[in-house]
Design an enzyme around this catalytic site. Structure first.
Site, PDB file in Angstrom:
ATOM      1  N   ARG A 223       0.862  -1.189   0.000  1.00  0.00           N
ATOM      2  CA  ARG A 223       0.000   0.000   0.000  1.00  0.00           C
ATOM      3  C   ARG A 223       0.895   1.234   0.000  1.00  0.00           C
ATOM      4  O   ARG A 223       2.028   1.200   0.500  1.00  0.00           O
ATOM      5  CB  ARG A 223      -0.867   0.022   1.264  1.00  0.00           C
ATOM      6  N   HIS A 271      -1.890   0.983  -9.545  1.00  0.00           N
ATOM      7  CA  HIS A 271      -2.551  -0.002  -8.675  1.00  0.00           C
ATOM      8  C   HIS A 271      -3.217  -1.105  -9.508  1.00  0.00           C
ATOM      9  O   HIS A 271      -4.403  -1.400  -9.331  1.00  0.00           O
ATOM     10  CB  HIS A 271      -3.581   0.695  -7.771  1.00  0.00           C
TER      11      HIS A 271
HETATM   12  C1  GLV Z   1      -5.922  -4.494  -3.957  1.00  0.00           C
HETATM   13  O1  GLV Z   1      -5.075  -3.719  -3.700  1.00  0.00           O
HETATM   14  C2  GLV Z   1      -6.457  -5.467  -3.042  1.00  0.00           C
HETATM   15  O2  GLV Z   1      -6.406  -5.247  -1.815  1.00  0.00           O
HETATM   16  O3  GLV Z   1      -6.939  -6.508  -3.517  1.00  0.00           O
END
Ligand code: GLV
Length: 308
Positions: A223, A271
């Site tokens: 993250r 992401h």
């Molecule tokens: C994406 O980042 C997830 O948590 O699946």
């Protein structure tokens, strides 16, 4: 009794089709059409509704549609409702692809050769054996373990670090705070696959970068909150780090003008390292619902005190 899905509607339509096929006995609703609120027993969400307890008083299990649950505000979720994070093979497969690609790009200097091509320079550099490039993975959950088993097969010396002790075939496992410096000192490419918790927030910081071998590379697929952005820029500027591959950022989308956009030694993706795959996700969610109904333990049950 019904199931409510509250996340990306396109993938929701796919979940609806799979539920109709595999669990026609469970009425499926896709947010914002939730049907009769008091009928909702199961909720799958990226972000649960803020007034979950009052709006859906009969919810029995909350599923995260993502692997992480750090986006949940647990103060809004009644303490007795089990929360389950997504452990499904599709996410792990995607993560293995992304990280393998990133590691091989670093190891085989893809960046350098892309630049040389732009400059029309035909210039070779030595190829180092995989055995000389030590991989370290922070976080030994399903994804960390899957990534390590693939990278180990290329011949990279592999190590993993986590809070609790693990034993993995062909991987040196380090556990706990005290073992972190020794793990970092042998990690030429460091991959962050930790959950974001109060203990791991900001873990990719100046102290950690300085504990890596000079010129190490960092890949963050955890993250954005794991990374101290200023410390990263400083470590890249000093050469302590040679590159960073970032799939996540503190603020997403990354704001216009942010220094990461144009940094020559940062590879940035929005992401997308991995995504929950509806087919395999619905399979594990249905399995968990059956488990819940028959009083068996849920797979991926979150320990709220640990934050994952
Ligand atoms: C994406 O980042 C997830 O948590 O699946």
């Amino acid at each position: 009794m019904s199931f409510l899905y509250k996340a990306d509607p396109v993938r929701g339509a796919e979940w609806a089709r799979l539920f109709a096929e595999q669990a026609p006995d469970i009425p499926f609703h896709c947010w914002p059409d939730y049907g009769a609120a008091e009928q909702v027993r199961y909720l799958a969400a990226w972000l649960p509704p803020e007034n979950l307890a009052s709006q859906f008083p009969n919810v029995e299990v909350v599923f995260s549609v993502g692997a992480g649950i750090d986006q949940f505000d647990f103060s809004l979720l009644p303490p007795d409702i089990p929360v389950v994070r997504m452990i499904e093979p599709g996410i792990a497969v995607g993560m293995v692809e992304y990280v393998t690609h990133a590691v091989l790009a670093i190891h085989r200097q893809s960046h350098l050769y892309a630049r040389l091509q732009r400059e029309q320079r035909w210039q070779e550099h030595p190829i180092k054996p995989a055995a000389s490039c030590r991989i370290g993975v922070l976080g030994l959950g399903v994804m960390g373990q899957s990534v390590l088993s693939k990278l180990r097969d290329f011949g990279f010396p592999c190590a993993g670090w986590s809070r609790s002790a693990h034993a993995l075939d062909g991987v040196d496992c380090y556990a706990g705070e005290d073992a972190l410096p020794a793990f970092l000192a042998r990690s030429d490419i460091l991959i962050c696959l930790l959950p974001l918790t109060q203990h791991t927030r900001g873990i990719l910081n100046r102290k950690l970068f300085n504990a890596l071998p000079a010129g190490a590379a960092v890949i963050n697929v955890g993250r954005g909150g794991h990374l101290d952005e200023a410390a990263l820029l400083e470590a890249l500027a000093s050469g302590q780090l040679s590159s960073a591959t970032l799939d996540v950022c503190e603020i997403e989308p990354l704001p216009a003008g942010h220094p990461f956009w144009e940094h020559p030694n940062i590879v940035l993706t929005p992401h997308i390292a991995s995504m929950t795959q509806p087919a395999s996700a619905v399979e594990v969610v249905l399995d968990n619902i059956r488990r819940h109904q028959s009083g068996q333990p849920l797979i991926g049950l979150v320990d709220r005190s640990l934050g994952y």
